[in-house]
Design a protein around this motif. Structure first.
Motif, short mmCIF file in Angstrom:
data_model
loop_
_atom_site.label_atom_id
_atom_site.label_comp_id
_atom_site.label_asym_id
_atom_site.label_seq_id
_atom_site.Cartn_x
_atom_site.Cartn_y
_atom_site.Cartn_z
N VAL A 98 -11.91 70.14 -34.32
CA VAL A 98 -10.39 70.32 -33.84
C VAL A 98 -9.70 69.38 -33.58
CG1 VAL A 98 -9.19 71.75 -32.18
CG2 VAL A 98 -11.25 72.94 -32.87
N LYS A 99 -8.78 68.82 -34.33
CA LYS A 99 -7.87 67.71 -34.08
C LYS A 99 -6.99 67.76 -33.21
CE LYS A 99 -9.10 65.54 -38.25
NZ LYS A 99 -8.61 64.78 -39.62
N LEU A 100 -6.98 67.17 -31.93
CA LEU A 100 -5.95 67.32 -30.97
C LEU A 100 -4.77 66.34 -31.11
CD1 LEU A 100 -8.25 67.36 -27.80
CD2 LEU A 100 -7.45 69.35 -29.29
N SER A 101 -3.73 66.99 -30.65
CA SER A 101 -2.23 66.18 -30.70
C SER A 101 -2.40 65.37 -29.30
CB SER A 101 -1.09 66.85 -30.97
OG SER A 101 -0.79 67.64 -29.77
N PRO A 102 -1.59 64.49 -29.00
CA PRO A 102 -1.53 63.93 -27.81
C PRO A 102 -1.13 64.89 -26.81
CG PRO A 102 -0.39 62.46 -29.61
CD PRO A 102 -0.61 63.44 -30.14
N LEU A 103 -0.05 66.15 -27.12
CA LEU A 103 0.24 67.03 -26.19
C LEU A 103 -0.92 67.74 -25.69
CD1 LEU A 103 3.16 68.50 -27.91
CD2 LEU A 103 3.27 67.78 -25.33
N ASN A 104 -2.16 67.75 -26.38
CA ASN A 104 -3.44 68.58 -26.44
C ASN A 104 -4.37 67.84 -25.26
OD1 ASN A 104 -3.36 69.65 -29.49
ND2 ASN A 104 -3.01 70.76 -27.91
N ALA A 105 -4.36 66.47 -25.36
CA ALA A 105 -5.21 65.67 -24.70
C ALA A 105 -4.61 64.85 -23.58
CB ALA A 105 -5.84 64.45 -25.70
N PHE A 106 -3.31 64.78 -23.57
CA PHE A 106 -2.55 63.75 -22.45
C PHE A 106 -1.43 64.67 -21.74
CE2 PHE A 106 -4.71 61.02 -25.51
CZ PHE A 106 -5.37 60.01 -24.48
N VAL A 107 -0.92 64.29 -20.64
CA VAL A 107 0.00 64.75 -20.07
C VAL A 107 0.81 63.85 -19.58
CG1 VAL A 107 -1.30 65.26 -17.76
CG2 VAL A 107 0.51 66.26 -18.39
N LYS A 108 2.15 64.12 -19.67
CA LYS A 108 3.17 62.83 -19.19
C LYS A 108 3.72 63.26 -17.62
CE LYS A 108 7.46 60.66 -20.96
NZ LYS A 108 8.63 60.70 -21.92
N VAL A 109 3.17 62.24 -16.71
CA VAL A 109 3.49 62.86 -15.39
C VAL A 109 4.72 61.79 -15.05
CG1 VAL A 109 1.23 63.11 -14.84
CG2 VAL A 109 1.77 60.77 -14.71
N SER A 110 5.13 60.90 -15.77
CA SER A 110 6.34 60.30 -15.50
C SER A 110 6.88 59.72 -16.71
CB SER A 110 6.31 59.22 -14.21
OG SER A 110 5.52 58.10 -14.64
N GLU A 111 8.09 58.94 -16.71
CA GLU A 111 8.51 58.23 -18.01
C GLU A 111 7.74 57.24 -18.44
OE1 GLU A 111 11.28 58.92 -19.96
OE2 GLU A 111 11.33 60.80 -18.83
N ASP A 112 7.11 56.52 -17.51
CA ASP A 112 6.27 55.40 -17.97
C ASP A 112 4.62 55.77 -17.86
OD1 ASP A 112 6.41 55.41 -15.24
OD2 ASP A 112 6.70 53.20 -15.17
N MET A 113 4.26 56.88 -17.60
CA MET A 113 2.88 57.23 -17.18
C MET A 113 2.21 58.63 -17.84
SD MET A 113 0.76 57.69 -13.39
CE MET A 113 1.61 56.36 -12.87
N VAL A 114 1.27 58.23 -18.49
CA VAL A 114 0.61 59.45 -19.30
C VAL A 114 -0.92 59.59 -18.49
CG1 VAL A 114 1.93 59.43 -21.27
CG2 VAL A 114 -0.38 58.20 -21.15
N CYS A 115 -1.25 60.61 -18.39
CA CYS A 115 -2.73 60.82 -17.98
C CYS A 115 -3.57 61.90 -18.92
CB CYS A 115 -2.85 61.64 -16.57
SG CYS A 115 -2.04 60.46 -15.12
N MET A 116 -4.89 61.49 -19.15
CA MET A 116 -5.75 62.49 -19.88
C MET A 116 -5.77 63.71 -19.11
SD MET A 116 -8.96 60.39 -21.13
CE MET A 116 -9.59 61.87 -22.01
N SER A 117 -5.67 64.98 -20.01
CA SER A 117 -5.52 66.14 -19.39
C SER A 117 -7.09 66.77 -19.52
CB SER A 117 -4.72 67.30 -20.03
OG SER A 117 -5.05 67.22 -21.58
N MET A 118 -7.89 65.75 -19.36
CA MET A 118 -9.42 66.25 -19.14
C MET A 118 -9.97 65.35 -18.04
SD MET A 118 -10.55 65.67 -23.40
CE MET A 118 -9.36 66.48 -24.51
#
Length: 334
Positions: A275-295
């Motif tokens: 199952v190939k995940l998109s960035p929306l599946n694996a990461f969450v945008k918490v601010s304009e300049d920051m993303v975090c893994m949703s794992m």
């Protein structure tokens, strides 16, 4: 509004609804109807009443989930919202937990005998699916749940991009257990080392080492595996540096300066299904300049959460004991 139907005309009072297409009234003989003050329309008393054939233009104008056919009589049938009489449910008088004000309780879709799926059982051919829209988290988007034979794509093959993985029988039966064999970060494949949190007495293998759960947001992975996995993700992210989550919930966060953050493709290798995940599946945008893994790591049961399932049609076939995945835009499946 007041209208008349049939010959001779019969008075009917019905709701004028700009959100509906089909005009309908309750009719005799009524198998299951709500209480109505006036008399029901009796087609046998109308000289101008006639049925519509199954393959007629008007019948085909119904949407596929509304359209039915009595093939023996060649009569078009339409379906409205379905009721499930005799269903067991709970009335909670003392409740707590991480619930917001939007909902009122839980629809149990698990594998235990009290779940809605188990109670409906053969009436839905022991099959259901859902398609979770990523837009429903931020706007008034809608996700879809399907019950019954047509809820799961028929032909699991590469052409339809449908892949499936076995469900593993374990206790408690509430949970749907899958086997996660590895996770790839880009082209780097990392074997998954987590074992089953609920092993059977005769099964201490890797089988059934993660549960798939529509009611858990994040994906939880065994902490020993997560250390190497997180390091691989950190090494593959470009244009950003590792930072701490200001809220202290997420494990691996990345903040950029002026460059765009480059995120690696993450692939979940379940038995028989990559199952190939998109960035929306694996990461969450918490601010304009920051993303975090949703794992995140866990020392308890591993969970494949709903962020990872967004924009997939996830099908559960409890007869063949498989879960299938088909990538699609869930905002367009309504």
């Amino acid at each position: 509004m007041s209208i008349t139907l049939g010959t001779p005309p019969m008075n009917v009072l019905a709701i004028a609804d700009t959100g509906s297409d089909l005009t309908w009234v309750q009719c005799k003989p009524c198998q299951q109807c709500y209480k109505e003050n006036g008399p029901l329309f009796d087609k046998t008393q109308s000289s101008t009443y006639k049925s519509v054939p199954c393959e007629s233009r008007n019948c085909n104008a119904l949407s596929t989930n509304e359209r039915g056919c009595d093939e023996a009589k060649n009569v078009c049938k339409y379906r409205s919202p379905v009721s499930f009489p005799g269903t067991v449910f709970g009335c909670g008088y003392d409740n707590g937990g991480t619930f917001d004000e939007t909902g009122s309780g839980i629809i149990g879709l698990g594998g235990g005998q009290l779940s809605l799926i188990s109670q409906l059982g053969s009436s839905i051919s022991n099959k259901f699916s859902y398609c979770l829209s990523h837009k429903s988290a931020t706007v008034n988007g809608t996700s879809v749940i399907n019950l019954g034979t047509n809820s799961i794509p028929s032909g699991l093959n590469e052409a339809s991009h449908v892949i499936s993985t076995p469900l593993v029988e374990k206790e408690p039966k509430t949970y749907y257990y899958l086997t996660l064999e590895a996770i790839s970060v880009g082209k780097t494949k990392i074997p998954y080392t987590g074992t089953s949190y609920y092993p059977n007495n005769d099964d201490v293998s890797m089988k059934g080492n993660i549960i798939i759960d529509s009611g858990t947001t994040l994906t939880l992975l065994e902490s020993g595996f997560y250390d190497g996995f997180g390091a691989a993700v950190e090494g593959a992210v470009t244009g950003a540096k590792r930072v701490s989550d200001p809220q202290g919930l997420l494990s691996h966060c990345f903040k950029s300066g002026s460059a765009e953050i480059g995120l690696p493709e993450i692939t979940m290798h379940f038995t028989g299904a990559d199952v190939k995940l998109s960035p929306l599946n694996a990461f969450v945008k918490v601010s304009e300049d920051m993303v975090c893994m949703s794992m995140i790591p866990t020392t308890e049961v591993a969970i494949y959460g709903n962020f990872a399932q967004m924009d997939f049609l996830v099908g559960y076939d409890l007869e063949t004991r498989t879960v299938s995945f088909q990538r699609m835009d869930c905002t367009n499946t309504i």
